[in-house]
Design a protein around this motif. Structure first.
Motif, PDB file in Angstrom:
ATOM      1  N   HIS A  86      -1.751 -11.536   4.108  1.00  0.00           N
ATOM      2  CA  HIS A  86      -0.916 -11.997   2.995  1.00  0.00           C
ATOM      3  C   HIS A  86       0.511 -11.474   3.027  1.00  0.00           C
ATOM      4  N   THR A  87       0.903 -10.801   4.078  1.00  0.00           N
ATOM      5  CA  THR A  87       2.279 -10.283   4.074  1.00  0.00           C
ATOM      6  C   THR A  87       2.786  -9.993   5.477  1.00  0.00           C
TER       7      THR A  87
ATOM      8  N   PRO B 258       0.817  -1.213   0.000  1.00  0.00           N
ATOM      9  CA  PRO B 258       0.000   0.000   0.000  1.00  0.00           C
ATOM     10  C   PRO B 258       0.850   1.263   0.000  1.00  0.00           C
TER      11      PRO B 258
ATOM     12  N   GLU C  18       8.537 -13.918   1.758  1.00  0.00           N
ATOM     13  CA  GLU C  18       7.426 -14.278   0.861  1.00  0.00           C
ATOM     14  C   GLU C  18       6.390 -15.024   1.676  1.00  0.00           C
TER      15      GLU C  18
HETATM   16  C1  KOT Z   1      -0.347  -6.261  -0.897  1.00  0.00           C
HETATM   17  C2  KOT Z   1      -0.629  -5.141  -0.137  1.00  0.00           C
HETATM   18  C3  KOT Z   1      -0.858  -5.259   1.224  1.00  0.00           C
HETATM   19  C4  KOT Z   1      -0.814  -6.493   1.806  1.00  0.00           C
HETATM   20  C5  KOT Z   1      -0.517  -7.619   1.037  1.00  0.00           C
HETATM   21  C6  KOT Z   1      -0.280  -7.497  -0.301  1.00  0.00           C
HETATM   22  C7  KOT Z   1       0.026  -8.650  -1.112  1.00  0.00           C
HETATM   23  C8  KOT Z   1       0.477  -9.869  -0.756  1.00  0.00           C
HETATM   24  N1  KOT Z   1      -0.121  -8.661  -2.418  1.00  0.00           N
HETATM   25  N2  KOT Z   1       0.185  -9.822  -2.892  1.00  0.00           N
HETATM   26  N3  KOT Z   1       0.561 -10.579  -1.880  1.00  0.00           N
HETATM   27  C9  KOT Z   1       0.925 -11.961  -2.132  1.00  0.00           C
HETATM   28  O1  KOT Z   1      -0.210 -12.769  -1.862  1.00  0.00           O
HETATM   29  C10 KOT Z   1      -0.041 -14.087  -2.330  1.00  0.00           C
HETATM   30  C11 KOT Z   1      -1.325 -14.821  -2.102  1.00  0.00           C
HETATM   31  O2  KOT Z   1      -1.499 -15.109  -0.754  1.00  0.00           O
HETATM   32  C12 KOT Z   1       1.148 -14.753  -1.679  1.00  0.00           C
HETATM   33  O3  KOT Z   1       1.333 -15.990  -2.270  1.00  0.00           O
HETATM   34  C13 KOT Z   1       2.405 -13.897  -1.826  1.00  0.00           C
HETATM   35  O4  KOT Z   1       3.446 -14.437  -1.071  1.00  0.00           O
HETATM   36  C14 KOT Z   1       2.120 -12.470  -1.379  1.00  0.00           C
HETATM   37  O5  KOT Z   1       3.231 -11.641  -1.625  1.00  0.00           O
END
Ligand code: KOT
Length: 835
Positions: free
Chosen positions: A370-371, A286, A665
């Motif tokens: 997701h992070t 973000p 990751e």
């Molecule tokens: C983006 C902004 C804020 C928070 C998280 C994200 C984000 C995380 N965008 N993509 N991800 C990915 O999500 C995938 C699905 O879960 C994961 O496999 C990957 O490791 C993340 O980087």
């Protein structure tokens, strides 16, 4: 049963026929009536549109029957809230899931066209950045295939993720005009529009019954119009809806109530309103504090919740039972404001008591993180949040107060803990912490791989874990085998089916039967032959589009994903330069010929990521044109990596690069697509790599690099990349070559920021992992020469990937979080099917 459920819908003309001649005529009809063309003057795109509409017609009975089914009040529906859905092209997967690909291919051929040419016409809806959005798309497909009642809610961006062009080796962003020729896969539903308010102030009042209440007097109102897209499951009738919202001016509000006679003011308002859903933010993390982004988030969340409440009440439901009608999943924190919005709707608009509303909310929401990247944890400056959503800020204060009262008892007044837990960050400038809001408002919290879920509990959500350990779960990601094997790799799919039947498509664990063939000489030969053919296809494509000749017998070493320092594409580059130096030093050296293939977009404002693209393309230019090496090493950067362009890439890989710094990751999903298609992985113990390695067997996975613990130790003890640089001659030589201007026409300034960052800072520990990576790559090279061994390992990778199906992931969500069960949709024929 109501009459609605028993009556069939009558339509004039039957468009469900699947005879080849019927299909051919349907396409011709649509060309004539919808495109207004006859064959001689029609473009390929006209034919594509005619075909797409033909397929859409055939989907309609399933879709309408599915919707009708879900209107029954006892059915619990999953609502997947996501700011991104990266669907990829519709036509191919819809043909497969409807089981009509061959019929359509024939019908199209009878009109003198090739199906592949029509498929290539589709502009994919690029309504996402990468992994998070693509996961949402795989999950929608699995939900439909598993016959789970579900609806996806998101934003209909007019411009999706930018198209990437390369000019002089640099990324250039070009507007993604995916809607310019029309979108046959959506139906606007203006009759279901809702109003969304922004800004203004709140006011307390006493209602008719003498109760204290708050009303919100907004400064502006925007209309949300839903656009529905059908998501059809594989060989089932269930066809769920993806409902994406577009912002429009609320004309009645502007033109009449407030701006009477102010035509130009109203025009401004229209432009301002429509701006809201114009464009997807192209960042993987973000951008702190961008007001329009918060407006987008609130906009689609409010539209979605109003829609759900209307559906629930329309079916005679009581709002105290809202959670029994809907299980709402928050795809990261982007939709987390839903917690406050549902409370506002229940308490302010529908007059539920706070405690009852809170119980409904907590029972409704689940939250997926997701992070772990600290810079990606969303927080909104309080003044910004309060000026845009004044009522929600009050509600968040109220939630926070009650929550902290509860936490105070648990932590016995530990004020530091309470400050850490608070929904408001008050350590400096004040912020609303969206992850905290999501945690407090949800009954379940999950990470997306085992390691990631463990780290969540130990790091960013540690305090919440201490408070509510029972809320925490893991749901390892998965990918849909329909798109990521059956569609993208028809040759391999056919070979698999010939040996084990077709059940694997919906029960991916069945792939394990391939283990029996891992040593089978004939099967190995066929497996290799297919890999060779698929590599040849990709080589042809690269020759035609980029004019680079690559050897299909070389080892295809592929890294495709967003460009990011933590994903370490530049570590891969250091390996390429190391090989290059070895060849220059010893021209007769015997090394395995390799083709390095990269693809991925950089966030437009992420300067270092853009420089990483430039270093890849610059190394490519030198290496590919050096006669001494170019028959042994080639480097290709595939421009405009997106779902469409990725589909031929996964099947052609020998080696999958999954080389992020351990702990960075969250999961990865590309890693799964590669392995499913028989690529071997070189990877770190990060994200889902850990589980992939466990599944395929350590002996079938090329592991290297520091573990999370080692990363932590090294950083705590004062990591100094300069030491690694000085004591590793090959590393030093590679870095020096970049620094010398060798890859930049003598320009020594160009890559200085990249080199300096590595040598003096190296936050992602490339230098610490360099030697292990090079050694591991040497092993890869040796193993590739043992053709039978490699083939066996490749077969075993595919055979053991069953767990990584999104069907498995969705089943777990259904059982452990959503508590929903499948419902099969019966087709009531509308008119007699044609012969
Ligand atoms: C983006 C902004 C804020 C928070 C998280 C994200 C984000 C995380 N965008 N993509 N991800 C990915 O999500 C995938 C699905 O879960 C994961 O496999 C990957 O490791 C993340 O980087």
């Amino acid at each position: 049963m109501t009459t609605e459920q028993t009556q069939s819908i009558q339509v004039e003309d039957d468009r469900s026929g699947l005879g080849i001649e019927t299909l051919r005529r349907a396409i011709a009809d649509n060309l004539f009536y919808l495109q207004g063309k006859w064959p001689e003057i029609a473009t390929l795109n006209d034919f594509y549109m005619a075909l797409a509409n033909t397929v859409r017609d055939r989907l309609m009975p399933r879709w309408l029957n599915t919707i009708r089914n879900y209107r029954r009040s006892e059915v619990r529906v999953v609502a997947y809230l996501s700011a991104e859905f990266l669907l990829g092209p519709h036509l191919g997967i819809k043909l497969i899931n409807l089981g009509i690909e061959e019929l359509v291919r024939q019908a199209v051929a009878d009109s003198g066209l090739a199906l592949e040419d029509l498929l290539a016409q589709e502009e994919e809806p690029g309504l996402g950045n990468g992994g998070l959005g693509r996961l949402a798309a795989c999950y929608m497909e699995s939900l439909a295939t598993l016959e789970i009642p579900a609806i996806g809610y998101g934003i209909r961006y007019e411009f999706g993720i930018f198209d990437q062009e390369l000019r002089d080796g640099w990324q250039v962003e070009v507007t993604d005009k995916w809607l310019q020729y029309g979108n046959p896969w959506e139906i606007p539903r203006p009759e279901s529009a809702v109003m969304v308010r922004f800004g203004g102030r709140t006011e307390a009042y006493t209602d008719d019954e003498g109760a204290y209440r708050v009303r919100w007097i907004p400064a502006r109102v925007v209309k949300g119009v839903p656009y529905d897209t059908p998501i059809v499951g594989y060989y089932v009738n269930t066809t769920n809806t993806l409902r994406l919202w577009r912002a429009e001016a609320a004309e009645s509000f502007n033109f009449q109530a407030f701006n009477q006679g102010d035509y130009y003011g109203a025009v401004d308002q229209k432009i301002y309103s429509e701006n809201l859903t114009k464009v997807l933010y192209p960042n993987d993390e973000p951008l702190q504090g961008k007001q329009l982004r918060l407006e987008q988030q609130y906009f689609f969340v409010s539209c979605a919740l109003q829609d759900m409440i209307r559906l629930h009440r329309g079916a005679g439901g009581d709002l105290r039972q809202f959670h029994q009608k809907f299980a709402v999943q928050l795809n990261d924190t982007h939709p987390a404001v839903a917690v406050a919005e549902l409370m506002r709707l229940l308490v302010d608009e529908h007059r539920l008591p706070w405690d009852a509303a809170w119980e409904v909310s907590q029972s409704t929401f689940g939250f997926t993180n997701h992070t772990l990247l600290p810079e990606a944890l969303e927080k909104w400056p309080l003044p910004l949040f309060g000026s845009l959503l004044p009522r929600h800020l009050e509600i968040i204060y109220e939630i926070n107060q009650r929550f902290l009262d509860q936490a105070r008892v648990h932590f016995l007044g530990d004020s530091q803990k309470l400050a850490q837990l608070s929904l408001i960050d008050e350590s400096g400038e004040r912020y609303v912490r969206m992850a905290h809001l999501a945690c407090v408002g949800s009954h379940a919290i999950n990470g997306v791989a085992e390691l990631h879920s463990e780290l969540l509990k130990q790091t960013v959500l540690k305090d919440f874990y201490q408070l509510w350990p029972q809320k925490f779960q893991n749901k390892t990601n998965g990918v849909t085998p329909r798109r990521w094997l059956l569609l993208c790799n028809p040759r391999l799919s056919q070979l698999i089916t010939e040996h084990i039947g077709t059940d694997w498509v919906c029960q991916l664990e069945q792939l394990r039967q391939l283990e029996a063939y891992a040593e089978d000489r004939e099967f190995q030969r066929q497996w290799r032959q297919i890999k060779r053919a698929v590599k040849q296809d990709l080589a042809d494509h690269i020759q035609q589009t980029l004019n680079i000749a690559i050897n299909p017998d070389s080892l295809f070493d592929i890294q495709v994903k967003r460009i990011h320092e933590y994903k370490r594409q530049h570590l891969n580059v250091l390996h390429i330069i190391t090989l290059y130096n070895r060849i220059r030093r010893n021209p007769d050296i015997d090394i395995v010929p390799r083709t390095f293939i990269f693809g991925g977009k950089a966030a437009p404002g992420y300067i270092m990521a853009k420089l990483m693209i430039k270093v890849i393309t610059s190394v490519a230019e030198v290496v590919n044109n050096d006669p001494q090496v170019c028959d042994r090493i080639k480097v290709v950067f595939l421009p405009d990596y997106n779902v469409t362009n990725s589909q031929p890439v996964y099947p052609a890989a020998d080696l999958s690069e999954q080389i992020s710094t351990a702990g960075k990751e969250a999961s990865g999903t590309g890693n799964m697509k590669f392995s499913l298609n028989g690529a071997l992985t070189i990877g770190t113990l990060d994200g889902a790599n850990v589980e992939i390695r466990q599944a395929v067997g350590a002996e079938n996975f090329f592991l290297f690099g520091l573990t999370i613990e080692e990363v932590q130790q090294l950083q705590e003890s004062g990591y100094n990349p300069w030491d690694y640089y000085n004591r590793t001659p090959d590393l030093k030589e590679a870095i020096n070559l970049i620094n010398s201007g060798f890859f930049s026409h003598g320009n020594r300034e160009l890559f200085k920021p990249l080199v300096d960052s590595l040598v003096y800072d190296d936050p992602y520990l490339l230098l610490a992992d360099y030697s292990a990576y090079i050694d591991c790559q040497d092993t890869v090279g040796q193993r590739f020469r043992e053709t039978d061994t490699w083939t066996r390992m490749s077969i075993l990778n595919s055979a053991r990937m069953g767990y990584f199906s999104s069907d498995r992931a969705i089943r777990e969500y259904c059982q452990d979080i959503w508590h929903v069960t499948p419902i099969s949709v019966q087709l009531k024929p509308y008119v007699q099917a044609d012969a």
